[in-house]
Design a protein around this motif. Sequence first.
Motif, mmCIF file in Angstrom:
data_model
loop_
_atom_site.group_PDB
_atom_site.id
_atom_site.type_symbol
_atom_site.label_atom_id
_atom_site.label_comp_id
_atom_site.label_asym_id
_atom_site.label_seq_id
_atom_site.Cartn_x
_atom_site.Cartn_y
_atom_site.Cartn_z
ATOM 1 N N PHE A 1 0.816 -1.212 0.000
ATOM 2 C CA PHE A 1 0.000 0.000 0.000
ATOM 3 C C PHE A 1 0.852 1.266 0.000
ATOM 4 C CE2 PHE A 1 -3.692 -2.671 1.175
ATOM 5 C CZ PHE A 1 -4.569 -2.181 0.217
ATOM 6 N N LEU A 2 2.034 1.200 0.575
ATOM 7 C CA LEU A 2 2.950 2.338 0.451
ATOM 8 C C LEU A 2 3.358 2.521 -1.008
ATOM 9 C CD1 LEU A 2 5.209 1.876 3.606
ATOM 10 C CD2 LEU A 2 3.773 3.869 3.095
ATOM 11 N N LYS B 1 4.899 5.831 -2.770
ATOM 12 C CA LYS B 1 6.127 5.875 -1.984
ATOM 13 C C LYS B 1 7.142 4.872 -2.522
ATOM 14 C CE LYS B 1 8.437 7.529 1.474
ATOM 15 N NZ LYS B 1 8.764 8.961 1.538
ATOM 16 N N ASP B 2 8.389 5.309 -2.643
ATOM 17 C CA ASP B 2 9.487 4.404 -2.997
ATOM 18 C C ASP B 2 9.950 3.724 -1.715
ATOM 19 O OD1 ASP B 2 11.771 3.093 -3.788
ATOM 20 O OD2 ASP B 2 12.654 4.808 -4.838
ATOM 21 N N PHE C 1 9.495 2.664 10.794
ATOM 22 C CA PHE C 1 9.854 1.247 10.724
ATOM 23 C C PHE C 1 11.105 0.988 11.547
ATOM 24 C CE2 PHE C 1 7.513 1.860 6.742
ATOM 25 C CZ PHE C 1 6.697 0.739 6.717
ATOM 26 N N VAL C 2 11.305 -0.301 11.864
ATOM 27 C CA VAL C 2 12.557 -0.741 12.465
ATOM 28 C C VAL C 2 13.318 -1.526 11.393
ATOM 29 C CG1 VAL C 2 13.661 -2.029 14.321
ATOM 30 C CG2 VAL C 2 11.454 -0.891 14.721
ATOM 31 N N GLU D 1 9.482 8.950 5.981
ATOM 32 C CA GLU D 1 10.000 10.012 5.098
ATOM 33 C C GLU D 1 11.447 9.766 4.687
ATOM 34 O OE1 GLU D 1 6.492 11.401 7.201
ATOM 35 O OE2 GLU D 1 8.401 10.610 7.979
ATOM 36 N N GLU D 2 12.149 8.921 5.438
ATOM 37 C CA GLU D 2 13.547 8.628 5.115
ATOM 38 C C GLU D 2 13.680 7.614 3.983
ATOM 39 O OE1 GLU D 2 16.293 8.230 8.549
ATOM 40 O OE2 GLU D 2 14.456 8.473 9.761
ATOM 41 N N LEU D 3 12.603 6.991 3.607
ATOM 42 C CA LEU D 3 12.636 6.043 2.490
ATOM 43 C C LEU D 3 12.757 6.806 1.173
ATOM 44 C CD1 LEU D 3 9.844 3.549 3.620
ATOM 45 C CD2 LEU D 3 12.314 3.191 3.713
ATOM 46 N N PRO D 4 13.441 6.227 0.147
ATOM 47 C CA PRO D 4 13.941 4.847 0.125
ATOM 48 C C PRO D 4 15.319 4.719 0.779
ATOM 49 C CG PRO D 4 14.362 5.872 -1.980
ATOM 50 C CD PRO D 4 13.606 6.892 -1.162
ATOM 51 N N MET D 5 15.526 3.564 1.400
ATOM 52 C CA MET D 5 16.839 3.188 1.916
ATOM 53 C C MET D 5 17.124 1.753 1.481
ATOM 54 S SD MET D 5 16.748 4.758 5.813
ATOM 55 C CE MET D 5 18.330 4.000 6.239
#
Length: 404
Positions: free
Chosen positions: A229-230, A235-236, A274-275, A288-292
């Motif tokens: 769903f992201l 969202k990447d 997320f963890v 918001e730090e995605l993508p990683m």
Amino acid sequence: MDEADVKEKTVIVRIDINSPMDPVTGKILDDTRIKASAVTIKELAAKGAKLVLLAHQGRLGDDDFTTLEQHAELLSQATGIKIKYLKDLFYGEPVAQAIEEMKPGDVILLENVRYLAEEPVARSMEEQAKTRLVQNLAPLAQIFVNDAFAAAQRPHASIIGFAAVLPAYAGRVMEREVKGMSRALNPEHPCVYMLGGAKAEDTIKILEHSLKKGLVDTVLTGGILANIFLMVSGKDIGGPNVKLITDKSYIKLVDRARGIYADHAHLIKTPLDFVVDVQGKPKVIAVEELPMNVELLDVGPKTVAYYSKFLAEAKTIVVKGPMGVFERKGYERGTLELYRAAANSKAFKVFGGGHTVTIVNEAGLASKIDHVSTGGGAAVSFLSGEPMPGIEALLYSKRRRQGG
């Protein structure tokens, strides 16, 4: 089952004791279904019935496909009744003789019915009544009890065939499951679904039905479902997580999820954080730090707080699947905290699915939950509004007894 007079009668009982097994040792890892089945067996035996048990374990070709020898031992322990296990036997003269020699309260367990090639073939109830299993066993009995809710979605010989030729009744597991699961299909609102785990196709199927029918007000997503769903929200989520979806052949589900999201985006909640694993240690990252270049292993503390508000306000809660890779040490916290939040809610709570039951038991939450389903695929089918041949066969038998 209250309607059946079983005293001194031979009763064929289809139970579901299909259990997770250690692929290395072959030992049963969880006996939840065995203990659940013991309730019906003990009651019928106490009422003077002579019980012939039918059950299965695994599927042909799977690692857990084996005999029912361990199951017989564990059933004996759970019921306090010495259960006679007829290894490698399904019907025929030895079985007929064993049944003839039974006394009220005796219990025998026949071999894993999935060794029979005819058992897993999908047919109508009338066609299943003509199988060798039913043709050979039904004349030796007076009553059929189906207590295998976890296999009720399958139109197999041992599930529906006997109901065509014998008076058929629901056992205590079947009765409890249908009553509990029915509350989820007729919920008090607000109704909150918390869905995760690795079986995204199951959860997508549940969502398509429940959202279309207006059964659910809020969907809290975790696991692969949250990742999907992201993705459809634009969202990447990063290469490792896209690869996971691709490797599991779930890309085809993305289009279905996109359709769901287009119509119901306001009802579907995705994680805020997320963890992840950074150099072997858990680290919380914001969405918001995605993508990683990391795999999303668990939901973070902001997500737990966010989702917990919906759970606290709900009047009906349905939970299926962990919120992340629960089995990996250090990445189970989000799942456990949200399961506790759901269990502590004043809502009517339904938890279902294999991993879900394991988590509930390990966390000691079972006593706080109104209904913990022993059915995996059956629970999915029930919540998805799909036909349940095992239940339909029982209803057919009831109508026939009532002259309908």
